[in-house]
Design an enzyme around this catalytic site. Structure first.
Site, PDB file in Angstrom:
ATOM      1  N   HIS A 135      46.118  37.864  41.358  1.00 15.91           N
ATOM      2  CA  HIS A 135      47.537  38.090  41.652  1.00 15.91           C
ATOM      3  C   HIS A 135      48.177  36.831  42.245  1.00 15.91           C
ATOM      4  CE1 HIS A 135      46.697  42.403  41.128  1.00 15.91           C
ATOM      5  NE2 HIS A 135      45.646  42.192  41.899  1.00 15.91           N
ATOM      6  N   SER A 138      63.495  12.254  35.647  1.00 15.45           N
ATOM      7  CA  SER A 138      64.817  12.860  35.737  1.00 15.45           C
ATOM      8  C   SER A 138      65.877  11.787  35.574  1.00 15.45           C
ATOM      9  CB  SER A 138      64.981  13.550  37.104  1.00 15.45           C
ATOM     10  OG  SER A 138      66.338  13.833  37.367  1.00 15.45           O
ATOM     11  N   ASN A 198      58.094  15.290  35.719  1.00 17.94           N
ATOM     12  CA  ASN A 198      58.122  16.696  35.322  1.00 17.94           C
ATOM     13  C   ASN A 198      57.066  17.019  34.258  1.00 17.94           C
ATOM     14  OD1 ASN A 198      60.471  17.100  36.942  1.00 17.94           O
ATOM     15  ND2 ASN A 198      61.694  16.166  35.309  1.00 17.94           N
TER      16      ASN A 198
END
Length: 449
Positions: free
Chosen positions: A157, A279, A287
């Site tokens: 989880h 970016s 990224n």
């Protein structure tokens, strides 16, 4: 009314454009396979026991030589007026050989031509794909070996769960990927049957030797029922796309893990900067765009698989033109999957770890299950041990991550990983690909020189 002249008659330009679709582009990938199928077909025709012969052995040799020239001709293209690669090749052979070129279509239809072209293309593509799958699995196994016993929190989880290791993480993904070869092999086996000789799906009144063409092309067997051979088109593409979709789903989970565990909040892994993008406004950003696109492209392949099955589910028996659109679906799915495998292998090879951050993830509760099981081994009933540990989690602060990793010695656990098993599976797959590729190439050389 304006019409366009084609080899099968004059057609309205809009109708021609609509029915041809993307075939002139897609069929460029089938030129080699169409020529190979034609070489096998004319060889069989030259051996057919009829008088006079439809094609003599000398004529068949001339056709094969001309086909080899077509394969080698980098300027050869499929034009819209050709409609498809089959008519384009026939037109070129007629230009090169005159009336002999007009004989090559004897006893076959474009239906069984495209069916055999696609099956040959799929066989070749699966071999390449399985080789790339082996490369990615190998990169993950090597990553696991390099950081085998480095502690890493195992999660359920997404919450801290139990002690694990980088070796378990890496080889777990490798095993999931290797297991997908079962689906690919099922698609390969289903595809490894020759439809040539089924013609339009109902056979022809000529003594075609369908076993001979199957053998010449290196298929495991001919498809026996001519009607079934015709209907098999589309089914193969859908079976392959289903296997690709399952493989991409596994690759997407790997990509998601790499994104999560390279976040600063985790910082377990460092991604290779050469494969990340910056970016336009934030100078500090690197990224994981490529890994994010793996998720997107997985959704695309799932959609392609669904589209292929949806196309087939209400189609009547026999050939229907809808089947033409299956070609673009499976070709796109193959392209996406093979590119994804290659890029992920580069990512894994360039990935590093931050051992300090990996160890920092071990909060006391991570050791709870291990400590409870130690109590059980000393004689405490399980449920009693469970409650004792749960009520005293702060006492686990002195537990050692390395000791926890070393304690699990059974098969597949942190101290029980069998790297030779993984290396063996990868080498076995690579050997299978090499043997099949060599056999495939030998059939090419026999037919086209």
């Amino acid at each position: 009314m304006k019409t366009e002249k084609t080899i099968t008659g004059d057609v309205d330009p809009d109708v021609l454009d609509y029915t041809v679709g993307d075939d002139p582009v897609l069929d460029m990938d089938l030129i080699r396979w169409d020529c190979l199928g034609t070489a096998a077909h004319v060889t069989m025709l030259s051996e057919m026991p009829v008088t006079p012969p439809v094609v003599t052995k000398d004529e068949a040799a001339r056709v094969r030589a001309a086909l080899a020239e077509v394969v080698a001709d980098k300027t050869f293209v499929v034009r819209e007026q050709d409609q498809d690669v089959h008519m384009a090749v026939e037109t070129r052979l007629t230009e090169m050989l005159g009336d002999l070129g007009k004989k090559i279509h004897t006893g076959r239809s474009r239906n069984d031509q495209v069916a055999v072209d696609v099956r040959l293309h799929i066989k070749d593509q699966i071999l390449g794909l399985e080789g790339e799958l082996a490369d990615l699995a190998s990169a993950l196994v090597d990553f696991g070996k390099a950081h085998d016993r480095v502690p890493m929190v195992g999660r359920t989880h997404l919450q801290p769960a139990m002690p694990s290791s980088v070796g378990v993480w890496a080889t777990g993904h490798a095993e999931m990927i290797l297991d997908q070869t079962a689906n690919l092999e099922a698609a390969y086996t289903m595809n490894d049957a020759c439809p040539l000789g089924s013609a339009a799906g109902y056979g022809v009144p000529l003594p075609l030797n369908r076993q001979r063409t199957s053998d010449l092309l290196g298929f495991a067997r001919p498809m026996h029922n001519v009607f079934g051979a015709s209907m098999g088109r589309g089914e193969d593409e859908a079976a392959l796309l289903s296997a690709l979709a399952q493989l991409m789903a596994v690759l997407s989970r790997l990509a998601e893990d790499m994104i999560l565990f390279s976040m600063p909040e985790f910082g377990y892994f460092t991604l290779p900067r050469a494969y990340c993008t910056g970016s336009s406004i934030m100078p500090q950003k690197y990224n994981p765009d490529v890994l994010e696109l793996v998720r997107s492209k997985t959704a695309q392949v799932l959609g392609l698989a669904t589209a292929s099955l949806s196309m087939l589910h209400a189609m009547p028996g026999g050939y229907n033109r809808d089947l033409q659109d299956c070609k673009g679906l499976y070709m796109k799915g193959l392209s996406i999957t093979r590119t994804t495998l290659r890029i992920l292998a580069k990512f894994v090879q360039g990935m590093g770890i931050d051992e300090t951050k990996l160890r920092a993830g071990f909060i006391p509760g991570v050791f709870a299950t291990d400590v409870a099981l130690r109590k059980v081994a000393a004689g405490t009933p399980w449920r009693e041990a469970y409650h004792q540990v749960r009520d005293n989690l702060e006492a686990l602060a002195t537990e050692d991550a390395d000791a926890a990793v070393a304690a699990k010695t059974h098969a597949g656990a942190t101290a029980g990983l069998d790297y030779a098993l993984y290396d063996g599976r990868i080498q076995e797959l690579q050997k299978l690909v090499a043997v099949r590729a060599e056999a495939f190439e030998s059939h090419m050389k026999e037919l086209l020189g």
